[in-house]
Each structure stands twice: as structure tokens, then as C-alpha cells.
Design a protein around this motif. Structure first.
Motif, PDB file in Angstrom:
ATOM      1  N   GLY A  60       1.350  -1.070  -0.254  1.00 14.07           N
ATOM      2  CA  GLY A  60       0.504   0.253  -0.287  1.00 14.07           C
ATOM      3  C   GLY A  60       0.954   1.418   0.398  1.00 14.07           C
ATOM      4  O   GLY A  60       1.773   1.258   0.473  1.00 14.07           O
ATOM      5  N   ASP A  61       0.164   2.087  -0.540  1.00 16.40           N
ATOM      6  CA  ASP A  61       0.948   3.774  -0.289  1.00 16.40           C
ATOM      7  C   ASP A  61       2.232   3.629  -0.979  1.00 16.40           C
ATOM      8  O   ASP A  61       3.019   3.910  -0.539  1.00 16.40           O
ATOM      9  CB  ASP A  61       1.229   4.779   1.128  1.00 16.40           C
ATOM     10  N   GLU A  62       2.584   2.446  -2.708  1.00  9.95           N
ATOM     11  CA  GLU A  62       3.472   3.128  -3.086  1.00  9.95           C
ATOM     12  C   GLU A  62       4.573   1.988  -2.276  1.00  9.95           C
ATOM     13  O   GLU A  62       5.874   2.594  -2.720  1.00  9.95           O
ATOM     14  CB  GLU A  62       4.012   4.085  -4.139  1.00  9.95           C
ATOM     15  N   ARG A  63       4.260   1.028  -1.293  1.00  6.23           N
ATOM     16  CA  ARG A  63       5.184   0.622  -0.670  1.00  6.23           C
ATOM     17  C   ARG A  63       5.501  -1.578  -1.522  1.00  6.23           C
ATOM     18  O   ARG A  63       4.368  -1.443  -1.826  1.00  6.23           O
ATOM     19  CB  ARG A  63       5.398   0.520   0.555  1.00  6.23           C
ATOM     20  N   TYR A  64       6.221  -1.480  -1.438  1.00 11.32           N
ATOM     21  CA  TYR A  64       6.367  -2.702  -1.802  1.00 11.32           C
ATOM     22  C   TYR A  64       7.442  -3.542  -0.744  1.00 11.32           C
ATOM     23  O   TYR A  64       8.310  -3.288  -0.753  1.00 11.32           O
ATOM     24  CB  TYR A  64       6.775  -2.958  -3.513  1.00 11.32           C
ATOM     25  N   HIS A  65       6.928  -4.704  -1.151  1.00 16.46           N
ATOM     26  CA  HIS A  65       8.085  -5.520   0.485  1.00 16.46           C
ATOM     27  C   HIS A  65       8.490  -6.970  -1.155  1.00 16.46           C
ATOM     28  O   HIS A  65       7.943  -7.879  -2.080  1.00 16.46           O
ATOM     29  CB  HIS A  65       7.188  -6.760   0.796  1.00 16.46           C
ATOM     30  N   TRP A  66       9.651  -7.053  -1.227  1.00 15.80           N
ATOM     31  CA  TRP A  66      10.230  -7.248  -2.219  1.00 15.80           C
ATOM     32  C   TRP A  66      10.864  -9.386  -1.689  1.00 15.80           C
ATOM     33  O   TRP A  66      11.506  -8.710  -0.480  1.00 15.80           O
ATOM     34  CB  TRP A  66      11.892  -6.981  -2.756  1.00 15.80           C
ATOM     35  N   LYS A  67      10.916 -10.151  -2.452  1.00 18.17           N
ATOM     36  CA  LYS A  67      11.330 -10.999  -1.814  1.00 18.17           C
ATOM     37  C   LYS A  67      12.599 -11.543  -3.708  1.00 18.17           C
ATOM     38  O   LYS A  67      11.971 -12.466  -4.351  1.00 18.17           O
ATOM     39  CB  LYS A  67      10.449 -12.639  -1.398  1.00 18.17           C
TER      40      LYS A  67
END
Length: 154
Positions: free
Chosen positions: A46-53
Motif C-alpha cells: 500500500g501507499d507505493e510500498r513494496y516488499h521484495w523477495k
């Protein structure tokens, strides 16, 4: 035991594509970020936040999985994309910026700066060996990302 490895990458490159075409990649961040090498998942927070794996990286005997989250700020009209680490998510904290500048009708200057810290589950005794390997792997990912974008979109 975990060691911390600081990373820093500055990349400057002339892209053989018009500014509007290159800056258009900022319009769909997930599609653009999907070209990052070794990316297994990119989950929106959300809010232009991303979790990278990322897929496990490093030498076969010491492969490690790296994950982190970033918050993006896009200013397409200025050709700026900045990203900051989201605290408390993952095994790394990565931030930086990408600046685009038109050079002429068919070329665009790309300037990318990435800084961060990667936490690797290794003995402190291995830090002198691990730091250059982590830096090399990371630099390869950044170079591969730009190359993948050029092949796919530009």
C-alpha cells in the motif's frame, strides 16, 4: 550470527530511447520492477510500498535469501524516482534514487544511486570474504535490471 554489509552503487548510462518513453516506466512500478533479476515476489504493501523477495544469492555453499521493502516517491514530470527502506521488513534496508534527463530526441541520461545494508546470516569471521561477494552480486543485479528494461521496453 549475522553480519551487516553496506552496499553502494552509482550507475550512469545513456539510454537509446526518448525521454517520454523511458520516464513512462514510472507509470507502472510493479511491471517495471518485475524486470529486476532474481525477483521471486513483489508484494504491494500500500501507499507505493513494496516488499521484495529475491531468489537465494551467493556462492552455492552459502546461498542466502534477501528480502526488503521500499517506499517509492515518483515525480515523473521531473524524471525523479526515489525510494526509501521500510523499517522492520526483511533482511536488508535499501534506498536510492533514479534521475532521468533528456539529452536529445532519442537519448536519455539515467543516473541511479542505490545505498543500503544487507544482513547476511554468516559468522563475523567470514565478513572480509562476504562483503565483496555481496557487493558483486548486488552490482550484477542492478546492471541486469537496467539491461532487462532496455531489452523489454526501450
Amino acid at each position: 550470527m549475522t553480519i551487516s554489509v553496506d552496499i553502494h552503487r552509482d550507475k550512469r548510462e545513456v539510454i537509446a530511447a526518448a525521454y517520454d518513453r523511458v520516464s513512462g516506466l514510472m507509470d507502472d512500478l510493479p511491471a517495471t520492477l518485475a524486470h529486476f533479476p532474481s525477483l521471486e515476489t513483489l508484494a504491494p504493501l500500500g501507499d507505493e510500498r513494496y516488499h521484495w523477495k529475491l531468489s537465494p544469492l551467493g556462492p552455492i555453499t552459502h546461498r542466502v535469501r534477501i528480502d526488503f521493502a521500499t517506499a517509492f516517491k515518483v515525480e515523473r514530470h521531473k524524471g525523479h524516482l526515489s525510494f526509501e527502506p521500510v523499517k522492520g521488513v526483511g533482511s536488508a534496508a535499501i534506498g536510492g534514487r533514479i534521475l532521468l534527463q533528456p539529452l536529445d530526441g532519442e537519448r536519455t541520461q539515467l543516473q541511479m544511486t542505490i545505498k543500503g545494508t544487507v544482513h547476511v546470516p554468516l559468522s563475523f569471521l567470514l565478513k572480509p570474504l562476504a562483503a565483496p561477494i555481496v557487493a558483486r552480486e548486488f552490482n550484477g543485479l542492478v546492471d541486469g535490471f537496467v539491461a532487462n528494461l532496455q531489452r523489454a521496453h526501450l
